[in-house]
Design an enzyme around this catalytic site. Structure first.
Site, short mmCIF file in Angstrom:
data_model
loop_
_atom_site.label_atom_id
_atom_site.label_comp_id
_atom_site.label_asym_id
_atom_site.label_seq_id
_atom_site.Cartn_x
_atom_site.Cartn_y
_atom_site.Cartn_z
N SER A 81 0.82 -1.21 0.00
CA SER A 81 0.00 0.00 0.00
C SER A 81 0.85 1.26 0.00
CB SER A 81 -0.92 0.01 1.23
OG SER A 81 -1.48 1.30 1.39
N GLN A 113 -0.39 4.13 0.27
CA GLN A 113 -0.95 5.04 1.28
C GLN A 113 -0.31 4.80 2.64
OE1 GLN A 113 -5.20 4.58 1.01
NE2 GLN A 113 -5.29 5.55 -1.00
N ASP A 173 -5.81 0.30 -9.18
CA ASP A 173 -7.05 1.06 -9.41
C ASP A 173 -7.72 0.72 -10.74
OD1 ASP A 173 -6.73 2.34 -6.99
OD2 ASP A 173 -5.73 4.09 -7.86
N ARG A 206 -14.85 4.46 -9.89
CA ARG A 206 -14.24 3.65 -10.96
C ARG A 206 -15.22 2.58 -11.47
NH1 ARG A 206 -9.22 6.02 -11.09
NH2 ARG A 206 -8.35 6.46 -9.05
C1 S3P Z 1 -2.89 5.79 -3.77
C2 S3P Z 1 -2.59 4.50 -3.42
C3 S3P Z 1 -3.46 3.33 -3.73
C4 S3P Z 1 -4.55 3.68 -4.72
C5 S3P Z 1 -5.17 5.02 -4.48
C6 S3P Z 1 -4.13 6.12 -4.51
C7 S3P Z 1 -1.95 6.87 -3.42
O1 S3P Z 1 -4.07 2.89 -2.53
O2 S3P Z 1 -5.55 2.69 -4.72
O3 S3P Z 1 -6.16 5.31 -5.46
O4 S3P Z 1 -2.08 7.98 -3.97
O5 S3P Z 1 -1.04 6.63 -2.60
P1 S3P Z 1 -3.32 1.82 -1.56
O6 S3P Z 1 -2.05 2.40 -1.21
O7 S3P Z 1 -4.22 1.66 -0.38
O8 S3P Z 1 -3.25 0.57 -2.40
#
Ligand code: S3P
Length: 440
Positions: A167, A169, A320, A395
């Site tokens: 992840s 994030q 995504d 999406r």
């Molecule tokens: C993102 C990370 C992804 C992605 C999201 C944007 C980011 O999520 O799905 O649309 O900008 O860091 P995850 O890190 O939870 O997979």
């Protein structure tokens, strides 16, 4: 309100890709932390990104729109962020809320955080756990769901953390907390995820360390208490949004679609690799650079697709894009199998369930599995005729509307309003290509 996409023979034209959502969030956050005034062009003005800007403004940054896609941010610099007077509502945005939790953790402030129904059902412990270990306090119960309040600290301490899930994030939240912590923070990443935080932090003057551990995991380190300095930057085009237009070009009998200025970054390119494996023959031409990212113009025309087993090594770089990949799979000849994608269960909706329902209601044979789904392609236009339940998921809505452009019968969705979270120009861009999408 129901919207319907009717089959059309030809989708053609050239569209400038909208600003990348991930980079736009980070631009407002890093600009808001930096010393000086940053200027951005091509910023995505989707609801998710605007809410991140509002949150930064509520804690002391000055954020102003100076023209279409043009934004100026005067950062707080060494003064740091302060407690906001009111609660911070992150709407539908996992990225905005999770990255901001990491940012807030490193300052002496308290904030109330909330989100919409979809965001309030998504797991936040993945971010709260490492931040608690660093010294942040919060009022989230054991299930770690919004709303809750958190209290950061300028005495946060650096940690070494290996996120259990792939992840960006989580990686970003920990690194951003580390930026203002005492000592070094290291994130150990077994599978590479999008690297915009690392690239952009360097652009704002931060120093990061990169190492490959024995066994191949990446170790990303950041020294605490580093200053950031304002930049002027153009936001690269969003490959995740471009994927809808490109898919529409591939499925259209006389498709001839160009998307200009798309970011070409290996941590984001899985959909395009998968589409090529299915037989799409996408064209790509160099288009220079923006904010340290390579840009390309992408071209798609009609292609007869074949089903594939999506290689698991592509999953993180197309996380995504599975809803639109599933639409391609539905038109292909043969079976497409997605595995190793259990993270889809905790996106804006449970995307495995939402994808399966979207295809099934339109006459496609599809099976849900624990960590993915299997589609039996129709070998040409799908039956269509279904009303897709979008489940607050932008999406899913965009994928279903693209499916309708090439299905035998129109495809409807129960809502389009949430498309504004990531791609406010989507309906306009599809109309420019010749799609017939309207209310009712
Ligand atoms: C993102 C990370 C992804 C992605 C999201 C944007 C980011 O999520 O799905 O649309 O900008 O860091 P995850 O890190 O939870 O997979």
């Amino acid at each position: 309100m129901v919207w319907t996409s009717r089959p059309v023979r030809r989708l053609a034209g050239s569209i400038r890709a909208p600003g990348d959502k991930s980079c736009s969030h980070r631009a407002l956050i890093f600009g808001g932390l930096a010393s000086g005034v940053s200027r951005f062009t091509g910023l995505l003005e989707g609801d998710d990104v605007i809410r991140t800007g509002l949150a930064m403004a509520a804690m002391g940054a000055e954020v102003a729109c100076t023209g279409p896609g043009a934004w100026e941010v005067r950062g707080v610099g060494t003064k740091g962020l302060a407690s906001p007077k009111d609660g911070l509502d992150f709407g539908n945005s996992g990225t905005g809320s999770r990255l901001m939790m990491g940012v807030m953790a490193g300052f002496d402030l308290t904030a109330e955080l909330s989100g919409d129904a979809s965001l309030s059902s998504r797991p936040m412990n993945r971010v709260l756990n490492p931040l608690r270990e660093m010294g942040m306090k919060d009022t989230a119960g054991p299930d770690g769901r919004l709303p809750f309040s958190l209290t950061g600290s300028s005495a946060l301490k650096g940690i070494r953390y290996a996120p259990p899930q792939a992840s960006a994030q989580v990686k970003s939240a920990v690194l951003l907390a580390g930026l203002n912590a005492v000592g070094t923070t290291t994130v150990v990443e077994a599978k590479a995820t999008r690297d915009h935080t690392e690239r952009m932090l360097k652009g704002f003057g931060a120093k990061l360390g990169f190492k490959v551990a024995p066994g191949g995991a990446a170790e990303i380190s950041i020294e605490g208490k580093q200053p950031l300095f304002a930049v002027d930057a153009a936001i690269p085009g969003d490959p995740s949004s471009a994927a809808f237009l490109i898919a529409a070009g591939i499925l259209s009998a006389q498709g001839d679609v160009m998307v200009e200025g798309v970011m070409s970054n290996p941590t984001r390119s899985g959909f395009y690799d998968a589409a090529n494996l299915m037989g799409a023959h996408l064209g790509a031409e160099e288009r220079g650079e923006a904010a340290g990212e390579r840009l390309i113009d992408l071209h798609a025309g009609y292609a007869g697709l074949k089903g594939i087993a999506v290689p698991e090594r592509l999953v993180a770089s197309m996380i995504d894009e599975f809803p639109i990949l599933a639409v391609l799979a539905a038109f292909a000849t043969g079976e497409t199998r997605v595995t190793g994608a259990d993270e889809l269960r905790v996106k804006e909706s449970d995307r495995i369930k939402a994808i399966v329902a979207m295809l099934r209601v339109n006459g496609v044979d599809v099976e849900e599995t624990v960590d993915g789904f299997t589609v039996q392609g129709c070998g040409g236009p799908v039956p269509g005729g279904g009303l897709v339940e979008t489940r607050h998921d932008h999406r899913i809505a965009m994928s279903a509307l693209v499916m309708g452009t090439a299905a035998k019968k129109p495809v409807s969705v129960d809502d389009v309003s949430m498309i504004d979270t990531s791609y406010p120009d989507f309906l306009g861009h599809m109309a420019m290509l010749g799609a017939e999408i309207g209310q009712g």
